[in-house]
Design a protein around this motif. Structure first.
Motif, short mmCIF file in Angstrom:
data_model
loop_
_atom_site.label_atom_id
_atom_site.label_comp_id
_atom_site.label_asym_id
_atom_site.label_seq_id
_atom_site.Cartn_x
_atom_site.Cartn_y
_atom_site.Cartn_z
N SER A 88 -15.92 -1.13 8.51
CA SER A 88 -14.80 -0.67 7.69
C SER A 88 -14.27 -1.88 6.93
O SER A 88 -14.87 -2.95 6.98
N GLY A 148 -11.48 -3.17 7.77
CA GLY A 148 -10.42 -3.68 8.66
C GLY A 148 -10.75 -5.01 9.31
O GLY A 148 -11.73 -5.67 8.98
N ASP A 207 -8.34 2.52 3.13
CA ASP A 207 -9.69 2.88 3.60
C ASP A 207 -9.75 4.39 3.82
O ASP A 207 -8.75 5.08 3.77
#
Ligand code: ATP
Ligand code: MG
Length: 388
Positions: A186, A188, A344
């Motif tokens: 992701s 993140g 996201d």
């Protein structure tokens, strides 16, 4: 005299047949990491490697600190085995160290190793004689054998090597010596760190990212590509599959209960990643969860999510606190990119009250409300592959 970099690697559990395999893989990965440095040579000798013929030492060091399997490196002087030459080069090294300290006195000691027993002085004599010559030459030097500020290392091998610095590297196993796995990446903080941990054990990564255009922007995709590029520095290179995820999210959003959306989405991510892993010859999936970190990462949530596939899912951060993950991300160089504020795909379709105790039977029932096979096939067909 020539400047070289000495590379040390772990050898504790490297016995018998494993050792040449490990060394070959490490050599290949070192060469790959240095491929953009003109004329550079990598030489293997006596349980270590040397890098020679480079102009940009800092660039070589930076690249080597990312190669798993390397324990530490030392920038060294290499010259003929001659005691007077050793004195001369040691003086030059000490001059550099003295110039770099504000203190009146620099404490030091000499540590010598004589691998070539034909050299006429033994290691004790080398240390003693060299120490004496240096003390004579530099009034600011003082010997301290217990807690010296500087250690001058002398190694008599096929040449004489002299160094004072040992730079710790990542350790671990050479990438490629432990198969392949697919990282769900992701934008993140967690997933890049999770991928790094598994790659460190010698597993070659391939990455998959789910993108929800137009709900997520091109900039959020660029951010993931930037993260993948940083990971590629550790992995040698990295293939990133960018999978369009919008259609799946919309279908789930229209047809399934709101509080189940996160779990349902995450199960689709696992299934698609498993398909990609099969095609890539990868044996496992990697994700970045930590128990209890967010609503979808309760134990029940993790169990129901992971049930979607039969392939093992490695979650190396599972027992980490967020602060530890942030520190790790900082140390591997992904943190600054991860905290850039682009949306996201999961934030777009996040339910207001996600279930923290999903029941597998209910989730499977909801899943039957969409045409999963068709949705997965379509997503895979439209996947973009980026080589980094
Ligand atoms: P991260 O910091 O890695 O984004 P997170 O704490 O935000 O993790 P979740 O959003 O619950 O956690 O995601 C858990 C894991 O699922 C992530 O660590 C990652 O491996 C995977 N994942 C989540 N979103 C995506 C995505 N858009 N593409 C690929 N994988 C994803
Ligand atoms: Mg996330």
């Amino acid at each position: 005299m020539e400047k070289v970099i000495l590379i040390r690697y772990g050898e504790i559990h490297l016995k018998g047949l494993n050792r040449p395999y490990f060394e070959r893989a490490l050599l290949r990965n070192i060469k790959k990491a240095l491929k953009d440095i003109p004329n550079v040579k990598v030489i293997r000798a006596q349980g270590r490697f040397y890098v020679e013929d480079y102009a940009d030492e800092a660039a070589v060091i930076q690249a080597l600190t990312r190669v798993f399997g390397i324990v530490s490196i030392s920038p060294a002087y290499k010259f003929e085995k001659d005691f007077e030459a050793l004195v001369k080069h040691s003086k030059a090294m000490i001059e550099g160290l003295l110039a770099g300290t504000q203190n009146d006195v620099l404490t030091f000691k000499v540590e010598s190793r004589r691998a070539d027993k034909r050299f006429p002085m033994d290691s004790m004599e080398i240390s003693r004689e060299l120490g004496a010559r240096l003390l004579q030459a530099f009034p600011r030097l003082k010997v301290d054998v217990h807690h010296p500020e500087a250690v001058l290392n002398v190694e008599m091998r096929e040449f004489c090597y002299l160094y004072h610095q040992s730079i710790p590297c990542a350790g671990g196993m050479p990438v490629g010596t432990n198969g392949k796995a697919v990282l769900l990446l992701s934008g993140g903080i967690d997933s890049p760190a999770a991928g790094w941990m598994i790659a460190k054990r010698g597993v070659e990564l391939t990455a998959v990212h789910y993108h929800s255009f137009p709900y997520t922007s091109d900039r959020s995709k660029e951010k993931v590509i930037d993260l993948a590029r940083i990971l590629a520095g550790y992995n040698g290179s990295l293939r990133l599959h960018v999978v369009p995820f919008t259609r799946i999210q919309q279908e789930l959003y229209e047809k399934c209960p709101d509080e189940q959306l996160t779990v349902l989405m995450r199960r689709f991510m696992m299934k698609i990643a498993e398909e990609i892993a099969r095609k890539e010859g990868a044996a496992a999936l990697i994700t970045g969860e930590s128990i209890g970190q967010v609503a979808s990462q309760t134990l029940a949530g993790l169990v129901v999510t992971n049930d979607a596939v039969s392939m093992p899912i490695f979650q190396p951060l599972i027992g980490f606190d967020k602060i530890d993950i942030m520190n790790l991300a900082q140390s591997i160089g992904t943190y600054e990119t991860s905290i850039l504020p682009y949306e996201d795909c999961c934030t777009v379709f996040t339910p207001k009250h996600p279930t923290t105790h999903p029941r597998l039977d209910r989730i499977i029932k909801s899943e039957a409300l969409v045409n999963g096979e068709e949705l997965i096939r379509e997503a895979l067909e439209n996947t973009e592959v980026i080589e980094l």
